[in-house]
Structures are given as C-alpha cells and as structure tokens.
Motif scaffolding. Structure first.
Motif, PDB file in Angstrom:
ATOM      1  N   GLU A 184       0.814  -1.204   0.000  1.00  0.00           N
ATOM      2  CA  GLU A 184       0.000   0.000   0.000  1.00  0.00           C
ATOM      3  C   GLU A 184       0.850   1.258   0.000  1.00  0.00           C
ATOM      4  O   GLU A 184       0.371   2.350   0.251  1.00  0.00           O
ATOM      5  N   THR A 185       2.139   1.143  -0.269  1.00  0.00           N
ATOM      6  CA  THR A 185       2.995   2.313  -0.357  1.00  0.00           C
ATOM      7  C   THR A 185       3.150   2.708  -1.812  1.00  0.00           C
ATOM      8  O   THR A 185       3.235   1.872  -2.690  1.00  0.00           O
ATOM      9  N   HIS A 186       3.194   3.996  -2.049  1.00  0.00           N
ATOM     10  CA  HIS A 186       3.265   4.495  -3.424  1.00  0.00           C
ATOM     11  C   HIS A 186       4.218   5.681  -3.452  1.00  0.00           C
ATOM     12  O   HIS A 186       3.971   6.692  -2.826  1.00  0.00           O
ATOM     13  N   SER A 187       5.296   5.562  -4.169  1.00  0.00           N
ATOM     14  CA  SER A 187       6.185   6.714  -4.347  1.00  0.00           C
ATOM     15  C   SER A 187       6.138   7.159  -5.793  1.00  0.00           C
ATOM     16  O   SER A 187       5.642   8.223  -6.111  1.00  0.00           O
ATOM     17  N   SER A 188       6.642   6.307  -6.695  1.00  0.00           N
ATOM     18  CA  SER A 188       6.569   6.644  -8.110  1.00  0.00           C
ATOM     19  C   SER A 188       6.709   5.376  -8.926  1.00  0.00           C
ATOM     20  O   SER A 188       7.154   4.350  -8.430  1.00  0.00           O
ATOM     21  N   SER A 189       6.308   5.461 -10.162  1.00  0.00           N
ATOM     22  CA  SER A 189       6.477   4.341 -11.083  1.00  0.00           C
ATOM     23  C   SER A 189       7.659   4.652 -11.987  1.00  0.00           C
ATOM     24  O   SER A 189       8.104   5.791 -12.069  1.00  0.00           O
TER      25      SER A 189
ATOM     26  N   LEU B 172       3.385   9.850  -6.495  1.00  0.00           N
ATOM     27  CA  LEU B 172       2.336  10.231  -5.545  1.00  0.00           C
ATOM     28  C   LEU B 172       2.569  11.639  -5.028  1.00  0.00           C
ATOM     29  O   LEU B 172       1.654  12.457  -4.970  1.00  0.00           O
ATOM     30  N   VAL B 173       3.809  11.929  -4.650  1.00  0.00           N
ATOM     31  CA  VAL B 173       4.157  13.210  -4.029  1.00  0.00           C
ATOM     32  C   VAL B 173       4.934  14.056  -5.021  1.00  0.00           C
ATOM     33  O   VAL B 173       5.955  13.628  -5.557  1.00  0.00           O
ATOM     34  N   SER B 174       4.476  15.258  -5.261  1.00  0.00           N
ATOM     35  CA  SER B 174       5.152  16.165  -6.191  1.00  0.00           C
ATOM     36  C   SER B 174       6.392  16.766  -5.543  1.00  0.00           C
ATOM     37  O   SER B 174       6.514  16.808  -4.309  1.00  0.00           O
TER      38      SER B 174
ATOM     39  N   ALA C 262       6.208  15.272   2.342  1.00  0.00           N
ATOM     40  CA  ALA C 262       6.370  13.977   1.665  1.00  0.00           C
ATOM     41  C   ALA C 262       6.093  12.802   2.591  1.00  0.00           C
ATOM     42  O   ALA C 262       5.351  11.879   2.231  1.00  0.00           O
ATOM     43  N   ASP C 263       6.685  12.795   3.765  1.00  0.00           N
ATOM     44  CA  ASP C 263       6.507  11.658   4.666  1.00  0.00           C
ATOM     45  C   ASP C 263       5.058  11.542   5.123  1.00  0.00           C
ATOM     46  O   ASP C 263       4.505  10.432   5.195  1.00  0.00           O
ATOM     47  N   ALA C 264       4.438  12.679   5.432  1.00  0.00           N
ATOM     48  CA  ALA C 264       3.048  12.639   5.900  1.00  0.00           C
ATOM     49  C   ALA C 264       2.124  12.125   4.812  1.00  0.00           C
ATOM     50  O   ALA C 264       1.248  11.286   5.063  1.00  0.00           O
ATOM     51  N   ILE C 265       2.305  12.610   3.577  1.00  0.00           N
ATOM     52  CA  ILE C 265       1.444  12.177   2.477  1.00  0.00           C
ATOM     53  C   ILE C 265       1.662  10.707   2.171  1.00  0.00           C
ATOM     54  O   ILE C 265       0.703   9.948   1.965  1.00  0.00           O
ATOM     55  N   SER C 266       2.918  10.259   2.161  1.00  0.00           N
ATOM     56  CA  SER C 266       3.198   8.844   1.916  1.00  0.00           C
ATOM     57  C   SER C 266       2.598   7.970   3.010  1.00  0.00           C
ATOM     58  O   SER C 266       2.062   6.883   2.732  1.00  0.00           O
ATOM     59  N   GLY C 267       2.675   8.431   4.242  1.00  0.00           N
ATOM     60  CA  GLY C 267       2.082   7.675   5.346  1.00  0.00           C
ATOM     61  C   GLY C 267       0.576   7.582   5.230  1.00  0.00           C
ATOM     62  O   GLY C 267      -0.029   6.533   5.507  1.00  0.00           O
ATOM     63  N   ILE C 268      -0.047   8.671   4.825  1.00  0.00           N
ATOM     64  CA  ILE C 268      -1.496   8.667   4.621  1.00  0.00           C
ATOM     65  C   ILE C 268      -1.876   7.672   3.535  1.00  0.00           C
ATOM     66  O   ILE C 268      -2.838   6.906   3.665  1.00  0.00           O
ATOM     67  N   ALA C 269      -1.114   7.663   2.437  1.00  0.00           N
ATOM     68  CA  ALA C 269      -1.390   6.738   1.338  1.00  0.00           C
ATOM     69  C   ALA C 269      -1.235   5.288   1.777  1.00  0.00           C
ATOM     70  O   ALA C 269      -2.030   4.416   1.396  1.00  0.00           O
TER      71      ALA C 269
ATOM     72  N   ARG D 155     -12.262   3.901   9.944  1.00  0.00           N
ATOM     73  CA  ARG D 155     -11.583   4.685  10.984  1.00  0.00           C
ATOM     74  C   ARG D 155     -11.398   6.118  10.511  1.00  0.00           C
ATOM     75  O   ARG D 155     -10.720   6.373   9.506  1.00  0.00           O
ATOM     76  N   LEU D 156     -11.989   7.055  11.224  1.00  0.00           N
ATOM     77  CA  LEU D 156     -11.873   8.465  10.864  1.00  0.00           C
ATOM     78  C   LEU D 156     -10.429   8.922  11.019  1.00  0.00           C
ATOM     79  O   LEU D 156      -9.758   8.576  12.007  1.00  0.00           O
ATOM     80  N   PRO D 157      -9.927   9.735  10.086  1.00  0.00           N
ATOM     81  CA  PRO D 157      -8.488  10.070  10.068  1.00  0.00           C
ATOM     82  C   PRO D 157      -8.116  11.247  10.974  1.00  0.00           C
ATOM     83  O   PRO D 157      -7.460  12.193  10.546  1.00  0.00           O
ATOM     84  N   HIS D 158      -8.513  11.167  12.232  1.00  0.00           N
ATOM     85  CA  HIS D 158      -8.188  12.268  13.150  1.00  0.00           C
ATOM     86  C   HIS D 158      -6.674  12.471  13.272  1.00  0.00           C
ATOM     87  O   HIS D 158      -6.185  13.611  13.223  1.00  0.00           O
ATOM     88  N   GLU D 159      -5.931  11.390  13.426  1.00  0.00           N
ATOM     89  CA  GLU D 159      -4.485  11.514  13.631  1.00  0.00           C
ATOM     90  C   GLU D 159      -3.798  12.039  12.374  1.00  0.00           C
ATOM     91  O   GLU D 159      -2.895  12.887  12.456  1.00  0.00           O
ATOM     92  N   GLU D 160      -4.208  11.551  11.231  1.00  0.00           N
ATOM     93  CA  GLU D 160      -3.582  11.970   9.979  1.00  0.00           C
ATOM     94  C   GLU D 160      -3.838  13.447   9.704  1.00  0.00           C
ATOM     95  O   GLU D 160      -2.935  14.185   9.263  1.00  0.00           O
TER      96      GLU D 160
END
Length: 413
Positions: free
Chosen positions: A3-8, A14-16, A25-32, A43-48
């Motif tokens: 479920e991790t996505h950086s680039s193909s 995923l992250v510009s 970058a780290d936060a967006i990758s973690g969310i993905a 699960r509601l994303p309160h922490e994210e």
C-alpha cells in the motif's frame, strides 16, 4: 499488494516535488500507505489530519513571514491534489477551511477575517456552522441568515443552537464560522465559534463514498460565543465586482478527483505487477507481459494525464481570476474561471469513473477482495462528482455558446 506508493518507472509520483520541498512527503506517503486500512475499518483520520495541521497544511496560503508557507493558489491546489491521491477523504475535509482562508486573505483588515487568519496561523482549521435545511425548493435561493445568537445577560455571552447538514470536515475542525441574527439589535452578524461544549462529535454520514469526511450533520447545542468573537457583517460587494464568488469550491472538488485518478494509475501498476496468473487464452505466461493488459494500463495512464491536465487548466484560470481581482479584468477573468471550472467538471466527472472501472478490469477477479479496498476509488469519485451535477454545467456551457447566457452566481452551481 503493497500500500505504499512513491513513483512508477514512468515518472508518475504520488508526491510532487513541491509537496516534498514543503516538508509534506513523509506525511502524504504515510497517509497513502494506510488509506485502504482506514477504509476497511471505517476509521476516521483524526491523527492523519492532526499531523497535516501540525506541518502547516492548513496555513499553506499564509505568507511565510506570517506563519504560513507562502504558496500561490495554483500551488495550494497542487499540494491538495497530492493529498487527494493519498486519501481523497482527507483532502476533501480541508475544503471549507481553505475557502475561509481565501476569503480572509482578501479582507484581512476586517476583524472577523483577521480572527480567521490568526486561527490559521496557529495551525487551527475552520469549518461552517450555518444552520441549514437540506429541503430547499427547486430554484429557491437559500437564505443568507441561517441561525440566531441569543444574548445571555447573566453570563454576558451569546448562545446558539442548530444543525449544519453536509458538514464536511467539521469533525476535524477547531473552530466554526457563520452568519446569524444577533438578538439584541436583531441584525445580521458573523461570528467565530471555537470548538467546545455543545459541539457535536457524532458521524451520521451515510454516503457510499468519501465515508471518512464527516459529511453528515454537525450539531450545535447551546454553544457559547464570546461577544468579542461576534463581528459586523462584511459590506456588500461593489456593483462592478465579479459576481462569481464560489468557483474555488468547484475547482477544489474537481482537483480532488484528479488526485484520485492519479492514485488509480499507481494502484494499476502494482495490480499488474502483482498478478501471477494469466487467463489460459492470453498471449503471455505472466499478466505483466500480456499485450492487452499493457495496453489497458497505457489507456489508464493517458486518460489520467488528460484528467489532471483538465483540472490544472481550471486551476490556472482560477489563479488568473485571483490575480485580476480589483482590476478592470476582474469580471472577465472571473467569468473565464467559472466556465473553465464547468468544462473541467463535465469532462472529469465523465471520464474519472471509467478510469476507476478499468482498474478492476486490469486486475480481474484478483482485485475484487475487500482487503485491497480498490472499489473505494470509483465510489469516492462518484460521491465527489455528485456535488453540483455536471448536467447543469453541460446545459450552461451550451447556452453560453448559443446565447451568451451567464453562469448562476450562487454557491450551489
């Protein structure tokens, strides 16, 4: 499937670079990486969302010397598109906040808007507490005054009660704004209500997509508003000002769909790589070598690129409108922006669900398990697209070409 996505290898990331340079970058990758799990667990994303706030995501548009990141409007949409690719629920939940910030930046000298900017500077987010009914007559204009603040003489505060339907993001917000009738003078005011006793925390949203946006009913019961947080209403716009003040909302949603479609591309690459068995009538031993599947992946990529380009075109028109505000080009650029937003919505709302369906075609029976939650992309696209249906946009665009018909000016077009 990971479920991790950086680039193909094709360079779709995923992250510009912009989001990376701003420290997201780290936060967006973690969310993905945890998006499918949140979907499965409801699960509601309160922490994210709290993590993004702490990084100043909600303050992107504030100047760097005023506690923000100093990005342009087009850059705001680029970062929001990255977040939508990671989890469209989270990007969508920030829409009302970002709109309040835009309005405040325009009128920062007004004490109400200065208050909004101060909250934003402190990494707080703002939602809406207008009391609304979802039973509006067709063609009727919603009332500008949707709630009432009663003066409590004993406590020397205002008290209000009401419900806000379709309160997207309110579960995660730290403060709420609205218009009200103030009981002492019986006049319209605007106010800032900070989260506290009487602000509901329940989630009754029943949508089949965007399930984690908290888009149900926000309930306010005898909430207290300090007198210092009640302000005069904004003066009316000048007669020559452009009347289309809500294009931001539509472009933001369309931009979220473009983010989802980018995620579909990244998921499609992983789906095809992960498949180990081809159909007996295929031409290759491995699905990744199958010409028909390679062609479908290419189609997904091409359509996704066109969808993102259409969204960016609308964002650029909105950027030009913002830069022209208060000049003699104000009216023309605002009109061009709302027409561009309509064009993008018509195209993207039509094509994006198809791209999400092709992802299932690509994976066939190997991707229909609820574990991967890949169906969420189609569901999320359709729910976002249901805001202000494209049918009305199509008609307006045709009328505009034929007769010069102008777009409606209300918030719900």
């Amino acid at each position: 499937m990971s479920e991790t996505h950086s680039s193909s290898p094709g360079g779709i990331a995923l992250v510009s670079p912009l989001s990376a340079s701003l420290g997201f970058a780290d936060a967006i990758s973690g969310i993905a990486a945890t998006a499918a799990q949140r979907e499965r667990e409801q699960r509601l994303p309160h922490e994210e969302i709290a993590a993004l706030k702490a990084l100043g995501f909600g303050a992107l548009r504030l100047p760097a010397d005023d506690g923000g990141h100093g990005v342009s409007l087009r850059e705001l949409f680029a970062v929001a598109r990255d977040v939508a690719a990671a989890d469209s629920n989270i990007a969508h939940a920030f829409r009302n906040h970002f709109w309040q910030v835009e309005a405040a930046l325009e009128r920062r000298e007004h004490p109400f808007h200065a208050h909004v900017l101060d909250l934003t500077r402190r990494h707080k987010t703002i939602g809406l507490s207008f009391v609304e009914s979802d039973a509006k007559a067709a063609g009727a204009r919603p009332s500008a005054v949707l709630s009432r603040l009663e003066w409590d003489d004993r406590r020397q505060v205002y008290v209000g009660t009401g419900d806000k339907v379709y309160a997207t993001g309110n579960l995660y917000n730290d403060a709420f704004v609205g218009l009200a009738v103030e009981s002492r003078a019986n006049g319209t005011v605007q106010y800032v209500l900070e989260r506290g006793e009487g602000v509901g925390t329940g989630d009754d949203w029943q949508g089949f997509g965007q399930r984690l946006t908290g888009s149900g009913t926000a309930r306010f019961r005898n909430v207290v508003v300090k007198p210092a947080h009640v302000y005069a209403a904004d003066p009316p716009k000048a007669p020559e000002a452009a009347p289309w003040g809500f294009t931001f909302h539509q472009v933001y949603l369309t931009n979220c769909i473009a983010g989802i479609v980018r995620r579909v591309v990244l998921d499609a690459v992983e789906v095809l790589r992960a498949r180990r068995r081809n159909f007996y009538h295929g031409e290759a031993a491995q699905p990744a070598d199958e010409p028909a599947l390679q062609a479908l992946l290419g189609r997904i990529r091409a359509y996704a690129a066109s969808i993102e380009a259409s969204a960016v075109r609308a964002v650029e028109a909105l950027q030009r409108a913002a830069e022209s505000r208060g000049t003699r080009d104000d009216y023309a650029s605002a009109l061009a922006a709302t027409l561009a937003a309509s064009e993008a919505k018509v195209v993207i709302d039509d094509l994006a669900p198809q791209v999400a369906s092709w992802l299932i075609d690509l994976g066939s029976g190997s991707v229909v398990s609820t574990a991967a939650a890949l169906d969420r992309h189609w569901r999320n696209i359709k729910v976002i697209a249901s805001h202000n249906p494209r049918l009305y946009k199509e008609r307006l665009l045709g009328q505009n070409l034929l007769t010069g018909q102008l777009p409606p000016t209300g918030a719900f077009f």
